[in-house]
Design a protein around this motif. Structure first.
Motif, mmCIF file in Angstrom:
data_model
loop_
_atom_site.group_PDB
_atom_site.id
_atom_site.type_symbol
_atom_site.label_atom_id
_atom_site.label_comp_id
_atom_site.label_asym_id
_atom_site.label_seq_id
_atom_site.Cartn_x
_atom_site.Cartn_y
_atom_site.Cartn_z
ATOM 1 N N ALA A 257 0.595 -1.247 -0.177
ATOM 2 C CA ALA A 257 0.511 -0.141 -0.285
ATOM 3 C C ALA A 257 0.639 1.330 0.569
ATOM 4 N N ARG A 258 2.136 0.963 0.422
ATOM 5 C CA ARG A 258 2.497 2.773 1.070
ATOM 6 C C ARG A 258 3.793 2.895 -0.196
ATOM 7 N N ASN A 260 3.301 0.795 -3.493
ATOM 8 C CA ASN A 260 2.690 0.986 -4.966
ATOM 9 C C ASN A 260 2.545 1.930 -5.940
ATOM 10 N N SER A 265 0.499 8.230 -4.678
ATOM 11 C CA SER A 265 -0.942 7.226 -4.844
ATOM 12 C C SER A 265 -1.453 8.695 -3.698
ATOM 13 N N ALA A 268 -2.400 5.904 -1.295
ATOM 14 C CA ALA A 268 -1.986 4.965 -1.077
ATOM 15 C C ALA A 268 -2.210 4.734 0.892
ATOM 16 N N LYS A 270 -0.915 6.116 3.849
ATOM 17 C CA LYS A 270 0.086 6.781 4.562
ATOM 18 C C LYS A 270 0.690 6.771 6.155
#
Length: 458
Positions: A257-258, A260, A265, A268, A270
């Motif tokens: 998630a971080r 990508n 993004s 994302a 964070k």
């Protein structure tokens, strides 16, 4: 900012493109206005045929387009190719579903409004301007263009100045697939010229994905001219891990998630907010995984993290990390600029952030994660909601009551349970608070730039 491709992996300028003159911009708006009149008269079946042809072009050219994206903004090549295919999938989705999404809706009992029949219908607005960012050079545009064109609108694109080759590809894509000339036109202009395009009477609405300052400016101009606007702005999405959640799975997903898109993004994860009972376990696993990521040339298929897209973006990231360091935060891994050409930044995890650190409130656009210890679920929710943003969120829990409580109380446009936020064409996308207003994708996103017309018959 020059309209140019500057390879973020090397810092070298690959191509400089001349901006359009005022006369060229006027001609392109005229072409779009003429195309909008033609598109209103076409059927869903015709538009669907053209849209499927455009999707086929993307799939056929995915490898080359993926390399173009990576050279322009630096994401790992596999992600760039996947972006192209995702665009094609969304285009087919709207080709298949637009007629249903925009079908007339008849009032079941028209006698309640003293009519023999009453219904609503969706009609295209005309020419819509899209002001788009560089982080997903094709996807951000296609998720507007596919539903807009299938609804019978024409589109204008003001793309980010550092992805001009992506803009030029999109400028011809839809005509190559069969759409009328001018159905989608790129405007190679600077940000200062956007206001005049919004104000143009031939333009009926505007959608922007970008920063909060840009959104404020566009919304103000659109409001002054009483035109429809949709804004998708920044996000500092919370990724909440509760004591009942699967910590190892959460940590592995948190890394994806971080980092990508090299951490660039809006949706994302964070801010990683972890219940104190599992904080130490999560922090250790997450930090180990982040520190093991392979950073390098994004054209190398083995690389997991490439450079930040722009030098100014990396400078912003450095300032945020150094502010946190100076105020006493703990750098668990990373926190430095690698000694290599290009605009790289190490995958970084920061903990023990004081309330006055800029990272607590501001968005980090790069591979930097902030870690928060929550004393209990109420504290986790407080931390999650403490920013001015409200785009998306993620919660890791195996307790149904916890799940429902967080879904009901998180200030966000979306909540993902036991996963990471991903945009799907089937689901509405957008935020609240200073993350913007309006929605993209799904049926509701397509209807944003339609006139919902009520018809009453005696």
């Amino acid at each position: 900012m020059a309209i140019a491709t500057v390879n973020p992996a090397t810092g070298k300028t690959e191509m400089i493109i001349e901006p359009h003159s005022r006369e060229e911009v006027d001609q392109r708006i005229s072409e779009a206005a003429s195309a909008a009149e033609l598109l209103r008269q076409t059927s869903f079946a015709e538009r669907a045929e053209w849209m499927r042809a455009a999707a086929a072009i993307l799939d056929d050219q995915a490898e080359g387009l993926g390399e173009l994206i990576t050279v322009e903004m630096g994401k790992p090549i596999a992600q760039s190719v996947a972006e192209v295919h995702k665009c094609a999938k969304a285009m087919r989705f709207y080709a298949e579903n637009s007629e249903q999404f925009l079908a007339d809706v008849t009032l079941a009992d028209p006698s309640t409004v003293s009519a023999s029949r009453a219904w609503t219908r969706y009609e295209p607005l005309g020419v819509v301007l899209a002001v788009m960012p560089w982080n997903y050079p094709l996807w951000q545009v296609i998720r507007f263009a596919a539903p807009a064109l299938m609804a019978g609108n024409a589109g204008l694109l003001k793309h980010a100045s550092n992805v001009p080759q992506s803009a030029l590809f999109l400028d011809t894509l839809f005509e190559r697939a069969g759409f009328p000339v001018g159905s989608f036109r790129a405007l190679l202009i600077g940000g200062a010229e956007v206001g005049a395009v919004i104000a143009d009477p031939r333009v009926t609405g505007v959608t922007l994905t970008g920063s909060e300052p840009a959104g404020r400016s566009v919304a103000a101009i659109a409001g002054d001219h009483v035109k429809k606007a949709v804004l998708e702005l920044g996000g500092s999405d919370p990724f909440v891990v509760l004591a009942s959640g699967d910590v190892k799975a959460a940590a592995a997903t948190a890394v994806r998630a971080r980092i990508n898109n090299n951490g660039q993004s809006c949706i994302a994860g964070k801010r990683f907010i972890v219940h104190t009972d599992v904080y130490d376990e999560f922090a250790a696993e997450f930090t180990n995984l982040m520190s093991a990521l392979r950073v390098g040339d994004p054209l190398d298929p083995a690389v997991e993290v490439g450079p930040v897209a722009t030098e100014s973006g990396r400078n912003d990231l450095i300032e945020l990390v150094e502010d946190a360091r100076a105020k006493g935060a703990t750098i668990l891994t990373g926190g430095s600029v690698p000694d290599r050409p290009g605009w790289y930044y190490e995958p970084t995890v920061i903990a023990d952030l004081p309330d006055d650190a800029r990272l607590v409130q501001e968005e980090t656009f790069g591979p930097v994660a902030s870690l928060y210890r929550a004393t209990d679920n109420t504290d986790a929710l407080r931390i999650a909601n403490q920013t001015t943003f409200g785009l998306s969120s993620a919660v890791w829990t195996n307790d149904p009551e916890e799940e429902e409580w967080f879904v009901a109380n998180l200030d966000a446009g979306a909540v993902f349970i036991n996963g990471m936020t991903v945009s799907y064409q089937e689901l509405p996308f957008g935020g609240i608070k200073r993350s913007g207003f309006g929605r993209e994708l799904a049926a509701v996103g397509q209807r944003e730039f339609c006139n919902l017309k009520t018809v009453w018959k005696a």
